[in-house]
Design a protein around this motif. Structure first.
Motif, PDB file in Angstrom:
ATOM      1  N   LEU A  18       0.835  -1.203   0.000  1.00 25.89           N
ATOM      2  CA  LEU A  18       0.000   0.000   0.000  1.00 25.89           C
ATOM      3  C   LEU A  18       0.872   1.256   0.000  1.00 25.89           C
ATOM      4  O   LEU A  18       0.586   2.208  -0.734  1.00 25.89           O
ATOM      5  CB  LEU A  18      -0.948   0.001   1.202  1.00 25.89           C
ATOM      6  N   ILE A  19       1.926   1.266   0.780  1.00 23.48           N
ATOM      7  CA  ILE A  19       2.832   2.417   0.808  1.00 23.48           C
ATOM      8  C   ILE A  19       3.405   2.674  -0.582  1.00 23.48           C
ATOM      9  O   ILE A  19       3.427   3.823  -1.055  1.00 23.48           O
ATOM     10  CB  ILE A  19       3.963   2.211   1.844  1.00 23.48           C
ATOM     11  N   ARG A  20       3.833   1.636  -1.257  1.00 23.81           N
ATOM     12  CA  ARG A  20       4.383   1.807  -2.616  1.00 23.81           C
ATOM     13  C   ARG A  20       3.335   2.388  -3.558  1.00 23.81           C
ATOM     14  O   ARG A  20       3.626   3.300  -4.341  1.00 23.81           O
ATOM     15  CB  ARG A  20       4.919   0.480  -3.153  1.00 23.81           C
ATOM     16  N   LEU A  21       2.117   1.862  -3.488  1.00 21.01           N
ATOM     17  CA  LEU A  21       1.055   2.351  -4.371  1.00 21.01           C
ATOM     18  C   LEU A  21       0.674   3.795  -4.050  1.00 21.01           C
ATOM     19  O   LEU A  21       0.408   4.589  -4.951  1.00 21.01           O
ATOM     20  CB  LEU A  21      -0.179   1.445  -4.270  1.00 21.01           C
ATOM     21  N   LEU A  22       0.651   4.135  -2.753  1.00 23.92           N
ATOM     22  CA  LEU A  22       0.255   5.486  -2.357  1.00 23.92           C
ATOM     23  C   LEU A  22       1.278   6.548  -2.749  1.00 23.92           C
ATOM     24  O   LEU A  22       0.964   7.728  -2.776  1.00 23.92           O
ATOM     25  CB  LEU A  22      -0.014   5.546  -0.851  1.00 23.92           C
ATOM     26  N   ARG A  23       2.469   6.134  -3.067  1.00 21.88           N
ATOM     27  CA  ARG A  23       3.471   7.096  -3.554  1.00 21.88           C
ATOM     28  C   ARG A  23       3.100   7.602  -4.937  1.00 21.88           C
ATOM     29  O   ARG A  23       3.531   8.680  -5.341  1.00 21.88           O
ATOM     30  CB  ARG A  23       4.850   6.449  -3.587  1.00 21.88           C
ATOM     31  N   ALA A  24       2.296   6.816  -5.667  1.00 20.34           N
ATOM     32  CA  ALA A  24       1.972   7.162  -7.046  1.00 20.34           C
ATOM     33  C   ALA A  24       0.514   7.563  -7.265  1.00 20.34           C
ATOM     34  O   ALA A  24       0.197   8.217  -8.248  1.00 20.34           O
ATOM     35  CB  ALA A  24       2.304   5.979  -7.956  1.00 20.34           C
ATOM     36  N   LYS A  25      -0.379   7.150  -6.361  1.00 23.26           N
ATOM     37  CA  LYS A  25      -1.798   7.457  -6.587  1.00 23.26           C
ATOM     38  C   LYS A  25      -2.533   7.625  -5.271  1.00 23.26           C
ATOM     39  O   LYS A  25      -2.046   7.259  -4.214  1.00 23.26           O
ATOM     40  CB  LYS A  25      -2.448   6.391  -7.461  1.00 23.26           C
ATOM     41  N   GLU A  26      -3.738   8.158  -5.379  1.00 22.39           N
ATOM     42  CA  GLU A  26      -4.573   8.394  -4.203  1.00 22.39           C
ATOM     43  C   GLU A  26      -5.194   7.093  -3.708  1.00 22.39           C
ATOM     44  O   GLU A  26      -5.445   6.169  -4.492  1.00 22.39           O
ATOM     45  CB  GLU A  26      -5.678   9.384  -4.551  1.00 22.39           C
ATOM     46  N   HIS A  31      -7.355  -0.221  -6.064  1.00 26.09           N
ATOM     47  CA  HIS A  31      -8.305  -1.329  -6.002  1.00 26.09           C
ATOM     48  C   HIS A  31      -7.665  -2.515  -5.286  1.00 26.09           C
ATOM     49  O   HIS A  31      -6.446  -2.673  -5.272  1.00 26.09           O
ATOM     50  CB  HIS A  31      -8.745  -1.733  -7.419  1.00 26.09           C
ATOM     51  N   ILE A  32      -8.508  -3.337  -4.725  1.00 28.72           N
ATOM     52  CA  ILE A  32      -8.030  -4.496  -3.963  1.00 28.72           C
ATOM     53  C   ILE A  32      -7.168  -5.406  -4.835  1.00 28.72           C
ATOM     54  O   ILE A  32      -6.108  -5.866  -4.396  1.00 28.72           O
ATOM     55  CB  ILE A  32      -9.212  -5.254  -3.325  1.00 28.72           C
ATOM     56  N   ASN A  33      -7.593  -5.665  -6.073  1.00 26.11           N
ATOM     57  CA  ASN A  33      -6.782  -6.504  -6.975  1.00 26.11           C
ATOM     58  C   ASN A  33      -5.375  -5.937  -7.154  1.00 26.11           C
ATOM     59  O   ASN A  33      -4.385  -6.669  -7.133  1.00 26.11           O
ATOM     60  CB  ASN A  33      -7.445  -6.640  -8.346  1.00 26.11           C
ATOM     61  N   ARG A  43      -6.618 -12.427  -3.252  1.00 22.34           N
ATOM     62  CA  ARG A  43      -7.751 -11.675  -2.694  1.00 22.34           C
ATOM     63  C   ARG A  43      -8.343 -12.342  -1.446  1.00 22.34           C
ATOM     64  O   ARG A  43      -8.733 -11.666  -0.504  1.00 22.34           O
ATOM     65  CB  ARG A  43      -8.855 -11.518  -3.752  1.00 22.34           C
ATOM     66  N   ALA A  44      -8.421 -13.656  -1.460  1.00 23.60           N
ATOM     67  CA  ALA A  44      -8.995 -14.365  -0.308  1.00 23.60           C
ATOM     68  C   ALA A  44      -8.184 -14.074   0.954  1.00 23.60           C
ATOM     69  O   ALA A  44      -8.752 -13.860   2.032  1.00 23.60           O
ATOM     70  CB  ALA A  44      -9.049 -15.863  -0.575  1.00 23.60           C
ATOM     71  N   THR A  45      -6.873 -14.039   0.801  1.00 17.85           N
ATOM     72  CA  THR A  45      -6.011 -13.716   1.948  1.00 17.85           C
ATOM     73  C   THR A  45      -6.259 -12.283   2.401  1.00 17.85           C
ATOM     74  O   THR A  45      -6.354 -12.002   3.599  1.00 17.85           O
ATOM     75  CB  THR A  45      -4.527 -13.916   1.576  1.00 17.85           C
ATOM     76  N   PHE A  46      -6.383 -11.374   1.448  1.00 17.16           N
ATOM     77  CA  PHE A  46      -6.672  -9.978   1.793  1.00 17.16           C
ATOM     78  C   PHE A  46      -7.954  -9.906   2.623  1.00 17.16           C
ATOM     79  O   PHE A  46      -7.981  -9.293   3.687  1.00 17.16           O
ATOM     80  CB  PHE A  46      -6.810  -9.120   0.528  1.00 17.16           C
ATOM     81  N   TYR A  47      -9.032 -10.547   2.128  1.00 12.34           N
ATOM     82  CA  TYR A  47     -10.332 -10.459   2.796  1.00 12.34           C
ATOM     83  C   TYR A  47     -10.364 -11.174   4.147  1.00 12.34           C
ATOM     84  O   TYR A  47     -11.245 -10.912   4.947  1.00 12.34           O
ATOM     85  CB  TYR A  47     -11.443 -10.987   1.884  1.00 12.34           C
ATOM     86  N   ARG A  48      -9.409 -12.030   4.406  1.00 13.37           N
ATOM     87  CA  ARG A  48      -9.305 -12.648   5.729  1.00 13.37           C
ATOM     88  C   ARG A  48      -8.937 -11.614   6.787  1.00 13.37           C
ATOM     89  O   ARG A  48      -9.256 -11.788   7.960  1.00 13.37           O
ATOM     90  CB  ARG A  48      -8.239 -13.744   5.706  1.00 13.37           C
ATOM     91  N   HIS A  49      -8.288 -10.537   6.370  1.00 13.75           N
ATOM     92  CA  HIS A  49      -7.779  -9.551   7.323  1.00 13.75           C
ATOM     93  C   HIS A  49      -8.401  -8.164   7.186  1.00 13.75           C
ATOM     94  O   HIS A  49      -8.469  -7.423   8.165  1.00 13.75           O
ATOM     95  CB  HIS A  49      -6.257  -9.432   7.180  1.00 13.75           C
ATOM     96  N   TYR A  50      -8.833  -7.812   5.988  1.00 12.33           N
ATOM     97  CA  TYR A  50      -9.319  -6.455   5.722  1.00 12.33           C
ATOM     98  C   TYR A  50     -10.535  -6.490   4.799  1.00 12.33           C
ATOM     99  O   TYR A  50     -10.760  -7.464   4.096  1.00 12.33           O
ATOM    100  CB  TYR A  50      -8.226  -5.616   5.040  1.00 12.33           C
ATOM    101  N   THR A  52     -11.148  -3.256   3.005  1.00 16.27           N
ATOM    102  CA  THR A  52     -10.772  -2.270   1.991  1.00 16.27           C
ATOM    103  C   THR A  52      -9.305  -1.859   2.175  1.00 16.27           C
ATOM    104  O   THR A  52      -8.737  -2.057   3.255  1.00 16.27           O
ATOM    105  CB  THR A  52     -11.631  -0.990   2.109  1.00 16.27           C
ATOM    106  N   PRO A  53      -8.707  -1.233   1.159  1.00 13.51           N
ATOM    107  CA  PRO A  53      -7.358  -0.699   1.337  1.00 13.51           C
ATOM    108  C   PRO A  53      -7.275   0.342   2.461  1.00 13.51           C
ATOM    109  O   PRO A  53      -6.269   0.462   3.143  1.00 13.51           O
ATOM    110  CB  PRO A  53      -7.036  -0.078  -0.023  1.00 13.51           C
TER     111      PRO A  53
END
Length: 192
Positions: A18-26, A31-33, A43-50, A52-53
């Motif tokens: 997320l930090i890397r992505l936020l350096r370039a965009k809002e 998106h989650i993907n 994605r399944a691993t993401f949704y186990r913990h969160y 949204t970004p």
């Protein structure tokens, strides 16, 4: 034990992605993907913990605040308060990459609240050292909000604009602001 380590590694990968992505965009354009690809998880691993970004960002903020809390215990005197403030500035400076993102994303209300609490303690010391100028509770709240908000804005500008000042210089500036005389209207009359 292995499960806890796996969760910690997964969350760390997501935060770093997320930090890397936020350096370039809002944040709202991530998106989650995209975050999952960047972090190297599915994605399944993401949704186990969160959900949204933004949840990842909020956890990142909470982690930063947890690290700052021990640096801002109740100071015993002005000198100790100055050292604590310098330690806080040093921590923010050392973690400027994360601080920039939190400041930019306006996801830093906890930092402002933490600064307000720090200044509440600082004002208690200030009032002890200047007993001839006591403030009532309403005036104290107003001063804390103003000084805490101003300190937050100063830190934000320092980090976002890469202003060439050391943490020591910034903490000195913040402390000097507190030593300015307060307007007489905010101070109670001694003869009340």
């Amino acid at each position: 034990m292995k499960e806890n380590q796996r969760v910690a590694v997964t969350k760390k990968m997501l935060r770093e992605g997320l930090i890397r992505l936020l350096r370039a965009k809002e944040l709202d354009k991530i998106h989650i993907n995209e975050l999952c690809r960047e972090a190297g998880i599915n994605r399944a691993t993401f949704y186990r913990h969160y959900k949204t970004p933004r949840d990842v960002l909020q956890e990142l903020e909470s982690e930063l605040i947890r690290q700052l809390i021990p640096l801002t215990k109740t100071p015993g005197d002005i000198r100790e308060a100055q050292k604590m403030l310098e330690a806080t500035c040093t921590y923010i400076y050392d973690h400027a990459d994360v601080a920039k993102i939190l400041f930019r994303c306006n996801s830093d209300e906890s930092l402002m609240l933490g600064l307000n609490e720090f200044y509440r303690q600082f004002l208690k010391i200030w009032k002890k050292e200047r007993p001839s100028t006591p403030m009532d509770e309403a005036a104290t709240r107003i001063v804390i909000a103003g000084v805490g908000g101003g300190a937050y804005c100063l830190l934000r500008q320092w980090i976002l604009e890469d202003i060439p000042k050391t943490p020591s210089e910034i903490s000195s500036i913040l402390c000097s602001v507190l030593r300015w005389p307060l307007p007489a209207e905010l101070l109670e009359q001694d003869n009340k």
